[in-house]
Design a protein around this motif. Sequence first.
Motif, PDB file in Angstrom:
ATOM      1  N   ALA A  43       0.827  -1.210   0.000  1.00  0.00           N
ATOM      2  CA  ALA A  43       0.000   0.000   0.000  1.00  0.00           C
ATOM      3  C   ALA A  43       0.859   1.256   0.000  1.00  0.00           C
ATOM      4  N   LEU A  44       2.102   1.129   0.465  1.00  0.00           N
ATOM      5  CA  LEU A  44       3.043   2.255   0.475  1.00  0.00           C
ATOM      6  C   LEU A  44       3.989   2.211  -0.716  1.00  0.00           C
ATOM      7  N   ALA A  45       3.672   1.350  -1.699  1.00  0.00           N
ATOM      8  CA  ALA A  45       4.495   1.185  -2.903  1.00  0.00           C
ATOM      9  C   ALA A  45       5.896   0.698  -2.564  1.00  0.00           C
ATOM     10  N   LEU A  46       6.000  -0.161  -1.536  1.00  0.00           N
ATOM     11  CA  LEU A  46       7.280  -0.728  -1.127  1.00  0.00           C
ATOM     12  C   LEU A  46       7.235  -2.244  -1.255  1.00  0.00           C
ATOM     13  N   PRO A  47       8.365  -2.885  -1.544  1.00  0.00           N
ATOM     14  CA  PRO A  47       8.388  -4.349  -1.696  1.00  0.00           C
ATOM     15  C   PRO A  47       8.018  -5.054  -0.388  1.00  0.00           C
ATOM     16  N   PRO A  48       7.117  -6.037  -0.417  1.00  0.00           N
ATOM     17  CA  PRO A  48       6.743  -6.764   0.806  1.00  0.00           C
ATOM     18  C   PRO A  48       7.887  -7.583   1.387  1.00  0.00           C
ATOM     19  N   GLU A  49       8.929  -7.865   0.575  1.00  0.00           N
ATOM     20  CA  GLU A  49      10.070  -8.648   1.065  1.00  0.00           C
ATOM     21  C   GLU A  49      10.843  -7.931   2.175  1.00  0.00           C
ATOM     22  N   LEU A  50      10.600  -6.646   2.337  1.00  0.00           N
ATOM     23  CA  LEU A  50      11.293  -5.894   3.385  1.00  0.00           C
ATOM     24  C   LEU A  50      10.660  -6.064   4.763  1.00  0.00           C
ATOM     25  N   ALA A  51       9.562  -6.807   4.832  1.00  0.00           N
ATOM     26  CA  ALA A  51       8.833  -6.941   6.096  1.00  0.00           C
ATOM     27  C   ALA A  51       9.706  -7.544   7.197  1.00  0.00           C
ATOM     28  N   ASP A  52      10.481  -8.594   6.858  1.00  0.00           N
ATOM     29  CA  ASP A  52      11.300  -9.259   7.872  1.00  0.00           C
ATOM     30  C   ASP A  52      12.310  -8.299   8.495  1.00  0.00           C
ATOM     31  N   SER A  53      12.953  -7.488   7.657  1.00  0.00           N
ATOM     32  CA  SER A  53      13.962  -6.568   8.186  1.00  0.00           C
ATOM     33  C   SER A  53      13.322  -5.479   9.039  1.00  0.00           C
ATOM     34  N   LEU A  54      12.179  -4.966   8.636  1.00  0.00           N
ATOM     35  CA  LEU A  54      11.520  -3.902   9.387  1.00  0.00           C
ATOM     36  C   LEU A  54      11.023  -4.406  10.740  1.00  0.00           C
ATOM     37  N   VAL A  55      10.502  -5.629  10.764  1.00  0.00           N
ATOM     38  CA  VAL A  55      10.046  -6.192  12.034  1.00  0.00           C
ATOM     39  C   VAL A  55      11.238  -6.459  12.948  1.00  0.00           C
ATOM     40  N   GLY A  56      12.323  -7.000  12.378  1.00  0.00           N
ATOM     41  CA  GLY A  56      13.526  -7.216  13.184  1.00  0.00           C
ATOM     42  C   GLY A  56      14.087  -5.910  13.702  1.00  0.00           C
TER      43      GLY A  56
END
Length: 420
Positions: A269-282
């Motif tokens: 929804a923010l036009a960002l790759p979903p693959e970055l989720a793990d790094s952001l949560v960490g």
Amino acid sequence: MNPKHRSSTFVLVIAILALAVLMLRFPRASWEAGVRGLAIWWDVLFPSLFPFFVISEVMLGFGIVHFLGKLLDPLMKPLFRIPGSGGFVMAMGFASGYPVSAKLTTKLREERLVSREEGERLVAFTTSSDPIFLIGAVSVGFFGNPKLAGALAVAHYGSALLVGVLMRFYGAKAAPSTAETGAPDSAPCPGPEAAPRFSLRAAVKAMHEARMLDGRGLGELLGQAIASSLKLMTVVGGLVVFFSVMLEVLTASRVIDVLHSGVRLLLPALALPPELADSLVGGLFEVTLGAKASAAPQGVPLMFKAAAAAFILSWGGLSVHAQVASILNGADLRYFPFLIARIIHAFLSSIILLLLWRPLMGSVPAFVPEALEIGSHRGWGAVPGMFTLFLIIAASLVILSLLAVIIHRIVVYIKKKTEK
């Protein structure tokens, strides 16, 4: 007890009990995470923070902070609405990283060199990653791209300064007074017509008066500085181990997967790759883990991975937040302004990096050799480089302060000429 406090205490007790149950359910993972956290504290944090804690207290006792404060008043007061002594905190904080600035700010508050709101503004924008971690660990180590160091540095430290300018409007209606703080450094900022002073004689006088007022000998001063710094390092180490264990048991129990799923749904929804989720949560919990994970996703453009790293470095992780909150708790400084500033800093740094990606990545090759040299040292070997950075930043601030006085006088002179 206030009903609001009672409910928050109940939630905290439940959370601690749940964490204890998870630690009993996953004892091996808890043990390994605790050992890793202890190793990070001893190998990285202790050598990089402890010398600066001791040196800063000694410099405060000898009046060097007061000396710099007088010289930096013409720059820090108009720009950030804090006394010149805050420039010392900014130089130390930018050179040695979190949570050094929080420790120094509380010391200034204890010495009544800053008011409550000035201290909250100061710690809000001077809490940052140290250049050695940003360059050596993140850019060179995790990303394997020395060229990225300049872009991350501009985004991270540039946005920190912008946060400082924004935070000058915090507490605008409550002007500090000398009577409240007991120090001339904390007097209200001069109006636009007041000529800022850059006086080496006044700076030396302030240093001498502060030294006489302190009165402790070198041995006593050094001993007390080491004792208080060791106490603080113990707190920092305990928090690092605690958050390392907490993150590990949440991962082992798959509770963290819920956060991953939520962030994965939000990022497109923010036009960002979903693959970055793990790094952001960490990175929400621990900055090193998140920064390392931001370099891992395959098929994601480097620009977005670097933006995620900039976001994580500026947010700092809940581990750093807990360290800062525990330090601020020793004074009357509030945590909430710091939290808001971290959120603003995180978004600003990632936005700046994305907007300036092409010019930044196309203009930093000359920065690489120095970055590699600084980033090649770890542990105790990093201390000389960090102290050198502090001296460079402090000298640069003094030069800028002198320029601010010169520019102000030129503007006033031109204004008077035009009025005639």
